[in-house]
Design a protein around this motif. Structure first.
Motif, PDB file in Angstrom:
ATOM      1  N   ASP A 173       0.837  -1.189   0.000  1.00 17.76           N
ATOM      2  CA  ASP A 173       0.000   0.000   0.000  1.00 17.76           C
ATOM      3  C   ASP A 173       0.882   1.253   0.000  1.00 17.76           C
ATOM      4  O   ASP A 173       1.750   1.414   0.854  1.00 17.76           O
ATOM      5  N   GLY A 174       0.682   2.122  -0.975  1.00 19.66           N
ATOM      6  CA  GLY A 174       1.495   3.328  -1.079  1.00 19.66           C
ATOM      7  C   GLY A 174       2.821   3.130  -1.777  1.00 19.66           C
ATOM      8  O   GLY A 174       3.646   4.045  -1.828  1.00 19.66           O
ATOM      9  N   VAL A 175       3.059   1.913  -2.314  1.00 20.30           N
ATOM     10  CA  VAL A 175       4.307   1.632  -3.035  1.00 20.30           C
ATOM     11  C   VAL A 175       3.956   1.189  -4.455  1.00 20.30           C
ATOM     12  O   VAL A 175       3.892  -0.008  -4.755  1.00 20.30           O
ATOM     13  N   PRO A 176       3.669   2.115  -5.374  1.00 22.54           N
ATOM     14  CA  PRO A 176       3.365   1.731  -6.762  1.00 22.54           C
ATOM     15  C   PRO A 176       4.584   1.104  -7.414  1.00 22.54           C
ATOM     16  O   PRO A 176       5.717   1.540  -7.183  1.00 22.54           O
ATOM     17  N   VAL A 177       4.364   0.063  -8.215  1.00 24.15           N
ATOM     18  CA  VAL A 177       5.491  -0.658  -8.805  1.00 24.15           C
ATOM     19  C   VAL A 177       5.270  -0.867 -10.299  1.00 24.15           C
ATOM     20  O   VAL A 177       4.157  -0.758 -10.812  1.00 24.15           O
ATOM     21  N   LYS A 178       6.354  -1.209 -10.988  1.00 18.78           N
ATOM     22  CA  LYS A 178       6.308  -1.597 -12.395  1.00 18.78           C
ATOM     23  C   LYS A 178       6.668  -3.075 -12.494  1.00 18.78           C
ATOM     24  O   LYS A 178       7.591  -3.559 -11.840  1.00 18.78           O
ATOM     25  N   ALA A 179       5.922  -3.789 -13.322  1.00 18.76           N
ATOM     26  CA  ALA A 179       6.199  -5.199 -13.561  1.00 18.76           C
ATOM     27  C   ALA A 179       7.352  -5.349 -14.546  1.00 18.76           C
ATOM     28  O   ALA A 179       7.672  -4.422 -15.302  1.00 18.76           O
ATOM     29  N   ARG A 180       7.960  -6.513 -14.563  1.00 18.60           N
ATOM     30  CA  ARG A 180       9.052  -6.763 -15.504  1.00 18.60           C
ATOM     31  C   ARG A 180       8.539  -6.802 -16.945  1.00 18.60           C
ATOM     32  O   ARG A 180       9.232  -6.393 -17.874  1.00 18.60           O
ATOM     33  N   ASP A 181       7.321  -7.298 -17.118  1.00 20.72           N
ATOM     34  CA  ASP A 181       6.711  -7.348 -18.455  1.00 20.72           C
ATOM     35  C   ASP A 181       5.204  -7.225 -18.269  1.00 20.72           C
ATOM     36  O   ASP A 181       4.523  -8.198 -17.965  1.00 20.72           O
ATOM     37  N   ARG A 182       4.678  -6.025 -18.438  1.00 24.28           N
ATOM     38  CA  ARG A 182       3.262  -5.776 -18.174  1.00 24.28           C
ATOM     39  C   ARG A 182       2.374  -6.559 -19.135  1.00 24.28           C
ATOM     40  O   ARG A 182       1.312  -7.052 -18.749  1.00 24.28           O
ATOM     41  N   ILE A 183       2.773  -6.664 -20.396  1.00 26.84           N
ATOM     42  CA  ILE A 183       1.973  -7.385 -21.382  1.00 26.84           C
ATOM     43  C   ILE A 183       1.816  -8.852 -20.978  1.00 26.84           C
ATOM     44  O   ILE A 183       0.714  -9.398 -20.935  1.00 26.84           O
ATOM     45  N   GLN A 184       2.929  -9.484 -20.657  1.00 28.67           N
ATOM     46  CA  GLN A 184       2.889 -10.887 -20.246  1.00 28.67           C
ATOM     47  C   GLN A 184       2.108 -11.050 -18.946  1.00 28.67           C
ATOM     48  O   GLN A 184       1.332 -12.001 -18.778  1.00 28.67           O
ATOM     49  N   LEU A 185       2.321 -10.113 -18.008  1.00 28.59           N
ATOM     50  CA  LEU A 185       1.607 -10.163 -16.732  1.00 28.59           C
ATOM     51  C   LEU A 185       0.097 -10.093 -16.939  1.00 28.59           C
ATOM     52  O   LEU A 185      -0.663 -10.856 -16.338  1.00 28.59           O
ATOM     53  N   ALA A 186      -0.346  -9.183 -17.810  1.00 27.83           N
ATOM     54  CA  ALA A 186      -1.778  -9.020 -18.061  1.00 27.83           C
ATOM     55  C   ALA A 186      -2.367 -10.287 -18.690  1.00 27.83           C
ATOM     56  O   ALA A 186      -3.462 -10.726 -18.322  1.00 27.83           O
ATOM     57  N   GLU A 187      -1.636 -10.880 -19.645  1.00 25.55           N
ATOM     58  CA  GLU A 187      -2.135 -12.094 -20.293  1.00 25.55           C
ATOM     59  C   GLU A 187      -2.222 -13.259 -19.307  1.00 25.55           C
ATOM     60  O   GLU A 187      -3.198 -14.015 -19.297  1.00 25.55           O
ATOM     61  N   GLU A 188      -1.194 -13.404 -18.480  1.00 29.29           N
ATOM     62  CA  GLU A 188      -1.187 -14.490 -17.498  1.00 29.29           C
ATOM     63  C   GLU A 188      -2.277 -14.285 -16.455  1.00 29.29           C
ATOM     64  O   GLU A 188      -2.976 -15.231 -16.066  1.00 29.29           O
ATOM     65  N   THR A 189      -2.452 -13.036 -16.001  1.00 29.87           N
ATOM     66  CA  THR A 189      -3.482 -12.737 -15.005  1.00 29.87           C
ATOM     67  C   THR A 189      -4.872 -12.999 -15.579  1.00 29.87           C
ATOM     68  O   THR A 189      -5.747 -13.550 -14.894  1.00 29.87           O
ATOM     69  N   ARG A 190      -5.068 -12.641 -16.823  1.00 33.72           N
ATOM     70  CA  ARG A 190      -6.366 -12.880 -17.455  1.00 33.72           C
ATOM     71  C   ARG A 190      -6.680 -14.379 -17.483  1.00 33.72           C
ATOM     72  O   ARG A 190      -7.811 -14.803 -17.219  1.00 33.72           O
ATOM     73  N   GLN A 191      -5.669 -15.199 -17.791  1.00 33.24           N
ATOM     74  CA  GLN A 191      -5.890 -16.637 -17.833  1.00 33.24           C
ATOM     75  C   GLN A 191      -6.189 -17.182 -16.436  1.00 33.24           C
ATOM     76  O   GLN A 191      -7.043 -18.056 -16.264  1.00 33.24           O
ATOM     77  N   HIS A 192      -5.487 -16.657 -15.418  1.00 39.49           N
ATOM     78  CA  HIS A 192      -5.763 -17.072 -14.042  1.00 39.49           C
ATOM     79  C   HIS A 192      -7.213 -16.768 -13.668  1.00 39.49           C
ATOM     80  O   HIS A 192      -7.881 -17.574 -13.003  1.00 39.49           O
ATOM     81  N   ILE A 193      -7.688 -15.599 -14.078  1.00 37.98           N
ATOM     82  CA  ILE A 193      -9.065 -15.199 -13.775  1.00 37.98           C
ATOM     83  C   ILE A 193     -10.057 -16.122 -14.465  1.00 37.98           C
ATOM     84  O   ILE A 193     -11.053 -16.548 -13.873  1.00 37.98           O
ATOM     85  N   LEU A 194      -9.781 -16.443 -15.721  1.00 40.18           N
ATOM     86  CA  LEU A 194     -10.666 -17.362 -16.449  1.00 40.18           C
ATOM     87  C   LEU A 194     -10.703 -18.729 -15.776  1.00 40.18           C
ATOM     88  O   LEU A 194     -11.743 -19.402 -15.757  1.00 40.18           O
ATOM     89  N   ASP A 195      -9.575 -19.143 -15.185  1.00 41.02           N
ATOM     90  CA  ASP A 195      -9.498 -20.476 -14.580  1.00 41.02           C
ATOM     91  C   ASP A 195     -10.204 -20.564 -13.235  1.00 41.02           C
ATOM     92  O   ASP A 195     -10.803 -21.598 -12.914  1.00 41.02           O
ATOM     93  N   THR A 196     -10.153 -19.493 -12.426  1.00 38.43           N
ATOM     94  CA  THR A 196     -10.567 -19.653 -11.026  1.00 38.43           C
ATOM     95  C   THR A 196     -11.544 -18.611 -10.492  1.00 38.43           C
ATOM     96  O   THR A 196     -12.050 -18.778  -9.382  1.00 38.43           O
ATOM     97  N   ALA A 197     -11.810 -17.523 -11.224  1.00 35.15           N
ATOM     98  CA  ALA A 197     -12.617 -16.434 -10.661  1.00 35.15           C
ATOM     99  C   ALA A 197     -14.078 -16.835 -10.499  1.00 35.15           C
ATOM    100  O   ALA A 197     -14.620 -17.605 -11.299  1.00 35.15           O
ATOM    101  N   VAL A 198     -14.706 -16.295  -9.456  1.00 39.09           N
ATOM    102  CA  VAL A 198     -16.142 -16.496  -9.251  1.00 39.09           C
ATOM    103  C   VAL A 198     -16.921 -15.823 -10.365  1.00 39.09           C
ATOM    104  O   VAL A 198     -17.834 -16.401 -10.964  1.00 39.09           O
TER     105      VAL A 198
END
Length: 427
Positions: free
Chosen positions: A118-143
């Motif tokens: 909280d209060g520590v904004p960060v940059k990912a190593r690869d935002r594009i890859q992170l977004a794609e992987e996160t989207r797949q995680h959501i498709l797999d497990t999200a309510v």
């Protein structure tokens, strides 16, 4: 043959036009060696806080190393002013990661990480890859995948796109219902435990003390006190209530002409330092207390000593004063001064969630930094916001030796109220 570089570029441009990414992938992310000392310290502190938060929670303690490893893989550097904060994507990546806990436990783990950064904004190593992987995680497990994707600005579920992992029911609603029921049950159980403990600790407080509790329990904290600290503060107020403590009357006395005349006499030419005022306002509510305080020759007159923020974020008017008064009552004024200074020699008890037991522990003082970059010291590793935890020093205040029956009873009660489950000794 299709040029894979052009294909990747086309996908990126399409998703950017669709508003999926707030900015293009930054290929100039610095390595860990190019971070400033402050940036590296800030990231390390956030990582340590996240790992500590998780390992202290028995519901998700087993996933602390995995979460720390993933954070190390995903976080590249602090975000600069004007840059998009990638932390929401990283938190979601962990929350919906099929490799970690599911149901309410996944939410607990993600919440611990979110609180630490909280209060520590960060940059990912690869935002594009992170977004794609996160989207797949959501498709797999999200309510509710569409809702989770919408909150992160990612593409909604596409026609024909499979929802749920390969080993989950074919009907997406079945998985969603199972996860929802697990999360609901976990939250209800936790809230019921907190409500029962709160009633037990707050019921003895009279109207005045209950008002002081509500006004001061979260004073100065961003996310509020930890639950065990709230209960420790309530216990301190109850004991002081039995002693007849009234901070308003004490304040009136210190503002009276009689007190000011006596103070001038007993100071005998010494200047009233900030440390002196801190202890005076906490411990001296009448002439008898003030005379006793001054006769003890307290070490509070160093003009160069810097007084740091109140421990655990409890405000100086009531919160910190209550803990200092309790210390002076059971251990004497000298130890009250030690507590005010957050002396590293103080032994306090902290929870060890992996074994459901407690240990005596303290750490070396070290320089740390405020959110604006300015340094301050000292602090303990196990803290609430900005100092020693009230719950952790209660055994020390009452002179309960680690391992004694009184110490174990307090530790057992605090653990069960905070974490639930069965408390057991290390053996």
């Amino acid at each position: 043959m299709v040029d894979s570089r052009k294909s990747a570029q086309a996908k990126r441009q399409l998703r950017t036009r669709n508003g999926e990414f707030a900015e293009e992938d930054n290929k100039s992310l610095p390595s860990g060696d190019t971070l400033t000392a402050f940036e590296r310290k800030r990231l390390n502190n956030a990582m340590l806080a996240a790992e500590t938060n998780i390992i202290m929670d028995p519901d998700v303690a087993d996933y602390s190393q995995y979460a720390a490893s993933r954070l190390d893989e995903l976080v590249a550097r602090p975000a600069k002013p004007g840059e998009t904060d990638d932390m929401p994507l990283i938190v979601a990546n962990l929350r919906y990661d099929p490799m970690v806990a599911d149901g309410s436990r996944a939410d607990y783990l993600a919440d611990h990480v979110q609180a630490a950064y909280d209060g520590v904004p960060v940059k990912a190593r690869d935002r594009i890859q992170l977004a794609e992987e996160t989207r797949q995680h959501i498709l797999d497990t999200a309510v509710d995948p569409d809702k989770a994707l919408r909150e992160l600005g990612l593409r909604p579920v596409q026609p024909g796109e499979h929802v749920g992992g390969p080993d989950t029911p074919r009907f997406p609603g079945e998985l969603a219902e199972l996860r929802y029921q697990a999360a609901l049950k976990g939250e209800q159980t936790k809230q019921a435990r907190y409500d029962a403990a709160s009633e037990k600790h707050l019921a003895p407080l009279n109207e005045q003390m209950l008002g002081l509790y509500k006004a001061n329990v979260n004073r100065g904290l961003i996310n509020g006190s930890a639950f065990d600290d709230k209960m420790a503060f309530a216990d301190a107020l109850h004991e002081l209530q039995e002693d007849g403590w009234n901070p308003e009357k004490g304040k009136e006395y210190r503002q009276s002409k009689d007190f000011k005349k006596l103070e001038k006499q007993l100071l005998n030419g010494r200047k009233p330092t900030r440390r002196y005022r801190q202890l005076r306002d906490a411990l001296c509510d009448n002439e008898r207390e003030y005379r006793y305080f001054m006769e003890s020759k307290p070490d509070v007159f160093d003009p160069n000593e810097k007084v740091e923020k109140p421990f655990a974020g409890l405000g100086p008017d009531v919160g910190q004063a209550a803990m200092l008064r309790l210390t002076a009552k059971h251990r004497g004024i000298e130890d009250a001064v030690r507590l005010a200074r957050r002396d590293q020699s103080i032994e306090y008890t902290v929870a060890d969630a992996k074994t459901h037991t407690f240990r005596s522990d303290h750490d070396e003082l070290r320089m740390t930094y405020l959110s604006d970059g300015s340094p301050y010291k000292p602090e303990h590793t196990i803290i609430t916001a900005n100092g020693i935890k009230p719950a952790s020093v209660m055994s020390w205040i009452h002179r309960e030796k680690p391992g004694s029956p009184a110490w174990e009873q307090r530790a057992r009660q605090r653990f069960k109220e905070q974490n639930g489950g069965d408390w057991r000794s290390a053996g």
